[in-house]
Enzyme design. Sequence first.
Site, PDB file in Angstrom:
ATOM      1  N   GLU B 230       0.888  -1.159   0.000  1.00 21.80           N
ATOM      2  CA  GLU B 230       0.000   0.000   0.000  1.00 21.80           C
ATOM      3  C   GLU B 230       0.923   1.205   0.000  1.00 21.80           C
ATOM      4  O   GLU B 230       1.692   1.390   0.938  1.00 21.80           O
ATOM      5  CB  GLU B 230      -0.897  -0.078   1.233  1.00 21.80           C
ATOM      6  CG  GLU B 230      -2.024   0.914   1.220  1.00 21.80           C
ATOM      7  CD  GLU B 230      -1.638   2.212   1.882  1.00 21.80           C
ATOM      8  OE1 GLU B 230      -1.119   3.109   1.165  1.00 21.80           O
ATOM      9  OE2 GLU B 230      -1.842   2.336   3.087  1.00 21.80           O
ATOM     10  N   CYS B 267      -1.513   8.380   4.388  1.00 23.81           N
ATOM     11  CA  CYS B 267      -1.532   7.993   2.973  1.00 23.81           C
ATOM     12  C   CYS B 267      -2.830   8.425   2.313  1.00 23.81           C
ATOM     13  O   CYS B 267      -2.938   8.404   1.092  1.00 23.81           O
ATOM     14  CB  CYS B 267      -1.319   6.493   2.803  1.00 23.81           C
ATOM     15  SG  CYS B 267      -2.423   5.505   3.804  1.00 23.81           S
TER      16      CYS B 267
END
Lengths: 494, 494
Positions: B230, B267
Amino acid sequence: MFPDTQLPEINAALAASTAAFGSYQFSSLQQRASLLRAIARELDAIGPQIIETAQGETNLQRGRLLVEFRRTLFQLTSYADACEQGNWLDIRIDQPDSERQPPKPDVRKMLVPVGPVVVFGASNFPFAYSTAGGDTACALAAGCTVVVKAHPGHPATSQLAADAIHRALAGEGLPAGVFQHVYGASFEVGKQLVLHPQVKSVGFTGSFQGGRALFDLAASRKEPIPVFAEMGSVNPVFMLPGKLGAETEWAVNQLAASITTSVGQFCTNPGLVVGIQGPALENFIQALGQKLAETEPEPMLHSGIAQSFRQKRAAVIAGGKITLAGTNETGGEGFSIPTLATTSGENFLAHPHLHEEIFGPYSLVVQCNDAAQMAAVAQALEGQLTTTLIATPAEAAEHIELVHILQARCGRLVFNGVPTGVEVCLAMNHGGPYPATTDSRFTAVGADGIRRFARPFCYQNWPDHLLPTELQNANPLGLWRTVNGELTKSGIGE
Amino acid sequence: MFPDTQLPEINAALAASTAAFGSYQFSSLQQRASLLRAIARELDAIGPQIIETAQGETNLQRGRLLVEFRRTLFQLTSYADACEQGNWLDIRIDQPDSERQPPKPDVRKMLVPVGPVVVFGASNFPFAYSTAGGDTACALAAGCTVVVKAHPGHPATSQLAADAIHRALAGEGLPAGVFQHVYGASFEVGKQLVLHPQVKSVGFTGSFQGGRALFDLAASRKEPIPVFAEMGSVNPVFMLPGKLGAETEWAVNQLAASITTSVGQFCTNPGLVVGIQGPALENFIQALGQKLAETEPEPMLHSGIAQSFRQKRAAVIAGGKITLAGTNETGGEGFSIPTLATTSGENFLAHPHLHEEIFGPYSLVVQCNDAAQMAAVAQALEGQLTTTLIATPAEAAEHIELVHILQARCGRLVFNGVPTGVEVCLAMNHGGPYPATTDSRFTAVGADGIRRFARPFCYQNWPDHLLPTELQNANPLGLWRTVNGELTKSGIGE
């Protein structure tokens, strides 16, 4: 007659596929199911013609082709049913809680199609794993558009299937771009397809060399894409002495048929049989060897496959680590040579080249000294599509360690049967650890194969009337959905 | 104090992990759930100590760390519940039909663990995506053993978490080898782990460069393994004028908080905001710029992150294609520089470097000429974890083409909210098309993340009493199972 598709046409095919994906991705489950059923009907309507064409192109016998053709229609219609039922969407809805600090949002998830998919037709399944085969059916069910590269071993058969798909698309009022068909005898065509930036996933059935090469290309892209390559295996059969001694004839007949059916050209062909030295195994080897010696050589799929079979068989014999237990060398060039070979546990453990698949009617019996050596042989194996245990239930329970070793190395564990004959059903897993496939987390057979070409997607706090029907409060399609952690068909607020 | 783990110790860790997998893979769902709950209890017991340690190592504020710590405990206990409920096993059973020709076999499938998993701790989540974080919890729930590489930014925090996990394992009577912990400031340690032949899967949260490098290593192996990396994204927020004009202050407050919370080190930080020129957008930019100019600079996670933030920010300013709309440069070295910049749609489309993430409290507002240019900006984006639409329901319906473009580029689509604040729930999808992740078919948050570390496995014609409990006729665990295509909790033969 079927020249390699050139790059400009490949680009045009992908442009059409991408354009069609714009609308097809939002087709309803019913529309997709209706398309798959229409493809089955269109194929069925040309049954005699396409079977005859395949017979001419592949050397496969009419009876074998008929079975595969019916299987292909069954795949299309049963995947249509699964598509429409919608369980594969993995719908999850978590309701909001505005009282919580911070407020809990409304979150709703389902699988959505990944985009245009490239499918490579297989040489050994001109119907079931080619143009209108399982990968195409799964990708269309997922809502993806498809570009198939026809296998060069049966291009005319593939063209007939492609035409049937286009008639089905026209009949359903869907754009022709949903399905594209290209040809390629050279690796270059496959390479151009896999490297094309608009391709989002790849399905492949074929050799280890081919599958790994496509996997490497896909991983090398600026945007890597998943490749599901089903690359075959030796599908080892482990036999314990109690069951083998009690039912030697049954075991011989089962294995002989499994090794030689369709000239041994199945990815689930049992290329390895492992037993423990003793009278039962000796009788088995003698009888099975005799059966294979009595099996008539038959023409193989095409000359390249026959040549590869004969070369690999000759090389393993020349290596000197095996003994022939029964073979029939009376066929000419292009024909199979049914072969049973045997070796010791020591030899098998010391010589990894004996572990490799020889695609065709060839099987190697490993004679182990004892159960410990049998376990060592199992430990030495690479990933497999299947492993099989022939044993009494009591023997299986006694050798649970062996069972665990076999399980770790395969995608399907068969009890007192043979690996060939992959049932098309939801519970089937046709996959397995590398090098059987490039991704053990998916299956190539059964409706769960649809998931290969889909990805989860979630909406947060989205207005109900703008959500896809599948996720709306009222659940108008009556789908199974996990709401607040519990499976239900109820609508929300009912 | 925490030197890089050397190759002999890495080999020993993998040997222990592989040995422990031999038994842990067959642990019951209850045992795994009990382990996850025990880890949560052991962590909770050292709460003040581990939070203080993390505060010292990461510069994250106590309040922020407390929220993350509670989230980590919630992940462990909620994934324990999901593990025990067993829906994630995707159990399918198809019953036999001995009358059919050929006979239809009994086939039963469930997910099984893939093997030892390597997890890379994230710098920005010292609890929730590090040693005892989401990837570890998912892998343990799947039945995998885990080797964590602690992030070098917070090794002492990680060590405390690892000790807590080992106390939990001891308390549950499970082997210590189920969990291994290694250290590495150099890339070499990560490389050795990913290339280790006994590692079967990788979980990573971090930078694009790091994630892609691990993906490439994993794909280069003799036996390639899946990597779920990720890697973050710019999480674009698209604003339509009706909603923005009506609720400018709300939008400014939401975005300001989302851009600056935790010093922008998420993120899901909104690094890109896209609007259409006009009074509403002008007011928004002016007010949001002012908010960011008034935001106090804060120390970033560690000096490397601060340096990278400052370098990238300086480079994009030096490039001359953006205008600053509000910034606060009063912080010293190691501190953030809250920044709002703005550019035209033309500039954004012509200069791909403007599309890149600047990890920290930086956001770029793109001022489009019209809705067509806004759609072109959306089209030009790479894969994202999230996209957000700020619009009235009527505007969303009018701009459905834009919605479709955004959907194709992300894993989660937010309506009238902000992308930060990833709810831990089953319906969450924290993933998305590359380069947001290396595999859009899985999620990093929510119990469906367990599936990243599992593979389907099926038994054919296996005796009922030798099947895993989950697949036995009587369904003693009362699990949801798909039997002959229908979901049911009933046993077979009831």
